[in-house]
Design a protein around this motif. Structure first.
Motif, mmCIF file in Angstrom:
data_model
loop_
_atom_site.group_PDB
_atom_site.id
_atom_site.type_symbol
_atom_site.label_atom_id
_atom_site.label_comp_id
_atom_site.label_asym_id
_atom_site.label_seq_id
_atom_site.Cartn_x
_atom_site.Cartn_y
_atom_site.Cartn_z
ATOM 1 N N SER A 108 0.803 -1.224 0.000
ATOM 2 C CA SER A 108 0.000 0.000 0.000
ATOM 3 C C SER A 108 0.839 1.278 0.000
ATOM 4 N N ALA A 109 2.108 1.186 0.357
ATOM 5 C CA ALA A 109 2.971 2.371 0.363
ATOM 6 C C ALA A 109 3.755 2.513 -0.939
ATOM 7 N N LEU A 110 3.439 1.656 -1.897
ATOM 8 C CA LEU A 110 4.008 1.714 -3.245
ATOM 9 C C LEU A 110 5.535 1.560 -3.286
ATOM 10 N N VAL A 111 6.022 0.572 -2.567
ATOM 11 C CA VAL A 111 7.430 0.188 -2.693
ATOM 12 C C VAL A 111 7.598 -0.335 -4.123
ATOM 13 N N PRO A 112 8.708 -0.031 -4.786
ATOM 14 C CA PRO A 112 8.886 -0.579 -6.133
ATOM 15 C C PRO A 112 8.634 -2.094 -6.145
ATOM 16 N N ARG A 113 7.845 -2.508 -7.101
ATOM 17 C CA ARG A 113 7.375 -3.894 -7.169
ATOM 18 C C ARG A 113 8.504 -4.921 -7.113
ATOM 19 N N ARG A 114 9.561 -4.633 -7.827
ATOM 20 C CA ARG A 114 10.704 -5.561 -7.866
ATOM 21 C C ARG A 114 11.283 -5.781 -6.464
ATOM 22 N N GLN A 115 11.413 -4.706 -5.696
ATOM 23 C CA GLN A 115 11.940 -4.811 -4.336
ATOM 24 C C GLN A 115 10.943 -5.510 -3.426
ATOM 25 N N TRP A 116 9.666 -5.161 -3.545
ATOM 26 C CA TRP A 116 8.634 -5.749 -2.703
ATOM 27 C C TRP A 116 8.638 -7.269 -2.826
#
Length: 87
Positions: free
Chosen positions: A15-23
């Motif tokens: 929900s905090a929009l961490v870059p998808r690759r890192q998430w």
């Protein structure tokens, strides 16, 4: 069908929009630590921030996001250390 539903419940929302690759790199516990740190800090600026510090909301959001990122990365490092010590 029930299994897919249960797996969906276990996945942490980005929900905090961490870059998808890192998430996707972070394990579930690191994702939870990120979210918990981020939202707890956001809601508690009056407790976390020094009274003389003059941070606007945008700056405070950045501080919270960066702190949450560091917390999640620290979790990953700690887990890696535990695994190495176990070998």
């Amino acid at each position: 069908m029930l299994l897919n539903h249960m797996i969906g419940l276990l996945k942490m929302k980005n929900s905090a929009l961490v870059p998808r690759r890192q998430w996707k790199k972070w394990p579930d516990i690191a994702q939870r630590i990120f979210n918990n740190t981020y939202y707890t800090m956001l809601e508690n600026k009056h407790v976390m921030n020094h009274p003389k510090a003059k941070l606007n909301d945008e700056q405070w959001t950045t501080v919270c996001w960066n702190s949450a990122w560091i917390s999640a990365e620290s979790c990953v490092t700690a887990l890696d250390d535990i695994i190495k010590e176990g070998k």
